[in-house]
Scaffold this active site. Structure first.
Site, short mmCIF file in Angstrom:
data_model
loop_
_atom_site.label_atom_id
_atom_site.label_comp_id
_atom_site.label_asym_id
_atom_site.label_seq_id
_atom_site.Cartn_x
_atom_site.Cartn_y
_atom_site.Cartn_z
N HIS A 118 -6.62 5.05 9.48
CA HIS A 118 -7.49 5.97 8.89
C HIS A 118 -8.46 6.50 9.74
O HIS A 118 -9.77 6.55 9.63
CB HIS A 118 -8.05 5.49 7.66
CG HIS A 118 -8.15 6.49 6.54
ND1 HIS A 118 -8.28 6.37 5.18
CD2 HIS A 118 -8.47 7.92 6.69
CE1 HIS A 118 -8.55 7.49 4.37
NE2 HIS A 118 -8.87 8.32 5.52
N GLU A 161 -4.16 -0.09 1.32
CA GLU A 161 -4.91 0.33 2.54
C GLU A 161 -6.23 -0.50 2.49
O GLU A 161 -7.06 -0.32 1.16
CB GLU A 161 -5.41 1.74 2.43
CG GLU A 161 -6.21 2.32 3.70
CD GLU A 161 -6.29 3.87 4.01
OE1 GLU A 161 -7.54 4.17 4.29
OE2 GLU A 161 -5.43 4.43 3.62
N ARG A 176 -3.41 10.81 1.86
CA ARG A 176 -3.77 9.67 0.94
C ARG A 176 -2.42 8.83 1.06
O ARG A 176 -1.37 9.22 0.89
CB ARG A 176 -4.19 9.93 -0.05
CG ARG A 176 -5.64 10.46 -0.18
CD ARG A 176 -6.76 9.28 0.10
NE ARG A 176 -7.88 9.97 0.01
CZ ARG A 176 -8.70 10.47 0.91
NH1 ARG A 176 -8.30 10.58 2.13
NH2 ARG A 176 -9.74 10.83 0.68
#
Length: 323
Positions: free
Chosen positions: A283, A264, A235
């Site tokens: 991602h 993000e 993360r």
């Protein structure tokens, strides 16, 4: 017939398992607007959600008829599990099916950053490739080096297993030692400080919590070797982006490769994107055809179980069944 909210299009092979229910799916290729999400959950008995959706008290308050929330991801840091448990709502997630694919991505990023592959591609596309140069874009080896893994869950263990093919020494840090991984992968438990000092390459696979926020900060980066590569596939907020920028710009560490970022998505004008020794991708850790189908299928199975008032097979808040 149950009313089902699906907050993003999923693989049609998984979606067809919802036949027979009244399904409403957000069809645009972006996160559902919050106001619409709250409106639609008010008309749902079950919700299949994504990690970009915030599942909190407000969401649950609008979803008065919710029987189950099923997330198409392993991590659930966007879900208030305690709030769901208080309301008797099981939360499904999708462990195991994306472990190996995400571990593959860790190695793809590590190799690309350590060996300067994106820079090499840019060099060729820029028309600079001339005579062979023994000093051109020299990188760092993987073979025979020391790998540090921060966080030793399923994905961390899969990363460690692959290290044997590179004859690497593997150090790991986790909340508790993992004897099974030590036996299987030859990994050695180390304190975080010792791991950062010794590792040639550091891969972050730890869970994100309030305790691990900015776990990799300026002090941690200062402990790393100047030739070290940092990879984050967990993360974004595990790494302080400003501290990482300063460490890369001043060459306190060799390179970084990030599948996840803070914020993000990362803005196109973010300072990290100006650095040749920082590789950032959007991602993609579990982004293979087979894995995304498996994730969607598991999310649907969790959802259907909750709608039928059966135990959700992959439940992130099992305490909901033991009040």
């Amino acid at each position: 017939m149950a009313r089902v909210l699906v907050t993003r299009k999923i693989n049609p092979l998984a979606a067809e398992k919802l036949a027979g229910h009244d399904v409403w799916t957000w069809s645009e290729n972006r996160t559902m607007p919050r106001a619409l999400l709250l409106d639609r959950v008010g008309k749902a008995d079950g919700a299949l959600v994504m990690l970009t959706d915030r599942i909190d008290d407000e969401f649950l308050g609008f979803g008065a008829d919710l029987r189950v929330v099923s997330q198409m991801a392993v991590g659930v840091d966007n879900v208030d599990l305690a709030a769901c448990t208080r309301r008797g709502i099981p939360v499904g997630h999708t462990p195991d099916v994306l472990t190996e694919t995400t571990a593959d991505m860790a190695w793809a990023l590590l190799g690309a950053a350590a060996r300067r592959i994106p820079e090499g591609r840019d060099y060729v596309l820029g028309g600079h490739w001339g005579e062979w140069d023994p000093d051109l874009l020299l990188g760092n080896d993987l073979w025979g080096t020391t790998l540090g893994i921060v966080g030793m869950g399923r994905i961390g263990a899969a990363v460690a297993r692959r290290a044997r093919g590179f004859s690497m020494k593997v150090l790991y840090n986790s909340r508790t030692p993992k004897p099974d991984v030590e036996e299987e992968a030859g990994a050695v438990y180390a304190g975080l400080d010792d791991l950062l000092v010794q590792a040639d390459h550091v891969v972050i696979t730890a869970a994100y919590t309030s305790l691990t926020h900015h776990l990799i900060n300026s002090a941690a980066l200062d402990r790393m070797k100047p030739t070290a590569t940092l990879v984050n596939i967990a993360r974004g907020p595990l790494v302080d982006p400003q501290a990482l920028y300063q460490a890369l710009r001043s060459e306190r560490i060799w390179a970084a490769a990030l599948d996840v970022t803070e914020p993000e998505p990362i803005p196109a004008d973010h300072p990290l994107l100006t650095l040749p020794n920082c590789l950032v991708i959007p991602h993609l850790g579990s982004a293979s055809h087979g894995t995304r189908l498996a994730m969607a299928t598991r999310a649907v199975e969790n959802l259907l179980a909750g709608l039928d008032k059966r135990r959700v097979p992959w439940c992130a808040n099992p305490d909901v069944y033991h009040p």
